[in-house]
Every structure is written in structure tokens, then in C-alpha cells.
Design an enzyme around this catalytic site. Sequence first.
Site, PDB file in Angstrom:
ATOM      1  N   GLN A 184     -17.886   5.429 -21.588  1.00  0.00           N
ATOM      2  CA  GLN A 184     -16.449   6.387 -20.503  1.00  0.00           C
ATOM      3  C   GLN A 184     -17.253   7.407 -21.034  1.00  0.00           C
ATOM      4  O   GLN A 184     -17.658   8.003 -21.627  1.00  0.00           O
ATOM      5  CB  GLN A 184     -15.196   7.031 -21.579  1.00  0.00           C
ATOM      6  CG  GLN A 184     -14.231   7.321 -20.247  1.00  0.00           C
ATOM      7  CD  GLN A 184     -12.804   7.189 -21.618  1.00  0.00           C
ATOM      8  OE1 GLN A 184     -12.763   8.367 -22.701  1.00  0.00           O
ATOM      9  NE2 GLN A 184     -12.386   6.144 -21.429  1.00  0.00           N
ATOM     10  N   ASP A 238      -8.956   2.783 -24.659  1.00  0.00           N
ATOM     11  CA  ASP A 238      -9.181   4.151 -23.531  1.00  0.00           C
ATOM     12  C   ASP A 238      -8.748   5.526 -24.668  1.00  0.00           C
ATOM     13  O   ASP A 238      -8.877   6.262 -24.774  1.00  0.00           O
ATOM     14  CB  ASP A 238      -8.204   4.026 -22.470  1.00  0.00           C
ATOM     15  CG  ASP A 238      -8.647   5.843 -21.885  1.00  0.00           C
ATOM     16  OD1 ASP A 238      -9.322   6.425 -21.913  1.00  0.00           O
ATOM     17  OD2 ASP A 238      -7.514   6.782 -21.248  1.00  0.00           O
ATOM     18  N   SER A 275     -10.334  11.768 -18.814  1.00  0.00           N
ATOM     19  CA  SER A 275     -10.970  10.686 -19.517  1.00  0.00           C
ATOM     20  C   SER A 275     -11.690  11.549 -17.202  1.00  0.00           C
ATOM     21  O   SER A 275     -10.927  11.264 -16.398  1.00  0.00           O
ATOM     22  CB  SER A 275     -10.310   9.314 -19.504  1.00  0.00           C
ATOM     23  OG  SER A 275     -10.076   9.005 -20.603  1.00  0.00           O
TER      24      SER A 275
END
Length: 288
Positions: free
Chosen positions: A277, A203, A227
Site C-alpha cells: 500500500q 487496511d 490510503s
Amino acid sequence: MTQISDSLLSILDLEPLERNLFRGRSPKVGWQRVFGGQVIGQALYAACKTVEDRQPHSLHAYFLLPGDPEIPIIYEVDRLRDGRSFTTRRVLAIQKGEAIFAMSASFHVAEEGFEHQMPMPDVPMPEDLPDRETMKRSVLPHMPDAVRAYYQRERPIEIRPVELARYASGGKMEPKFNVWIKAMQPLPDEPAIHQSVLAYASDLMLLDSSLIAHGKNVFDKQIQGASLDHALWFHRPFRADEWLLYAQDSPSTSGARGFSRGLIFNRDGKLVASVAQEGLIRPRLDMA
């Protein structure tokens, strides 16, 4: 083992509460909200603790609410299926009685089969890039304040960006970003730890790649970034305490959302994991 490495393992030191219930804590680093990679890594490790004799091959997750770093996170694991070849788990991360994160993870027995992969990009090896101290001394003084603060921050993952100059140029560029990553110190020989550490690191900066084509970055105060979801696939064995190339790109941005992908290679060029993502990259109209 250094204190910063201890903090990485302490993040994964989940406290068992019941058979399918675990409690995790956030490191005391002064963040105003919980780092998304922390929740991914803890949730995956919680799922791994309920599975025997097989490794995770994929996870799919949604970030629902910002986490509070001052209070523990409860991880509730739902044992959806234990099949002959595959095992499925669902994990909810809960704070103050509300789900802040939801994840499904699938585990697979070891099998032989067809093999192919995309080649690793032709980029400098980590030893050919500035290390942390060289960056502090020679590179970061020429970067914007927010970028300098981010890369000077103490963290359990070492980061060596290939295209660091993009932060200084400020212009629109091809939406690709290559970064070498690894845990700062050696990790135990437990595959679930290495997989969870890579989930944690996956991430880092991925959302940022969706802004390169627009001459922006996540450190820009005119951008509201977060996110939204995260998917990770494990392809081959690896160690998270050895250098891994995180090759990122962004095929699309639209509707205030940026879509980013990442291929993760070991230094021998083997593709060990893939990531996708979507994140919020909303311009702050009140600051325009």
C-alpha cells in the site's frame, strides 16, 4: 453470534440490484468517512458473486474520493474476461454519481505447482500478548489519548499488537510492526467471506507502519493520512476467524507518501497473503 460479529457479516451482505450491480452499506459507527478496508472487502465480495468455481488470487485498487458513511455505496462489476484458467473483474464503487474507488481482481482455478515462502517472524503468539480487557486495564491507560481511543473502539476484528510500546516511546524506530488479527466471532464456511474479511482487515494500521521511522503515527494530529492505493495477493487457504500474524514494514517514505508492505501468516507459519500500500502522510503545515 454477537452484535459486533453480525455487523461484520452485514457489511458483506450486499443487495443485488441487477446482474452486475450491488448495493452496500456502512456500519453506524460514527466515522466521518467510510473506512477503506470496508470498501475493499465489499468490492471483492461483489466481484466474487460474479465468479464460479475459482478463487481470487490478487486485487489492485485505488482510493479516489472519501466515502460518505451516511449513504449506500453502489458496486458496479465489469466482467472483463472469463478464461480457461483466469477470470478478471473490474469493480467501481460509486456514490452521488462519482467513482470513489476502483479495483481490479483476478481469479484462478486451483492448480498444483512450485512452493516456497518467506519464514514467519519470531514473535510472541497471540495468547502471550495482552487481550482486549487486559489492554484496557493495564496498557492503554499509559498511552496517548488518540491511541487509547483507537484500541478501545468496538470493531469486528480483534487486534493484538506485538510492539504496542512504540506509541508510548515516541522515538524513531525500525519501520516494522507485527500485529495478530482475527474476526471476533466464527464465520461461515465460505471462502469468499474469509477472503473479503481479510481484505477488510488488511487496511487496518498498514499506513501507520510508514511513520514508525519518523517517530510519528497516524493518530498524530499534525499528520494528514489517507490510503491512496492497495494491493493484496492470496497465496494459500486460511480462515479469517483464526489468528493471523500481519507482519508489516515500510521500505520507503518520500514526497509526502509512505510505502508499506505486509506478509500475513497463519499461526502454523504458512504465508497466506501479501499486501502492499502507498498512502498520503502529509505534515499539516498549519499545525507545525
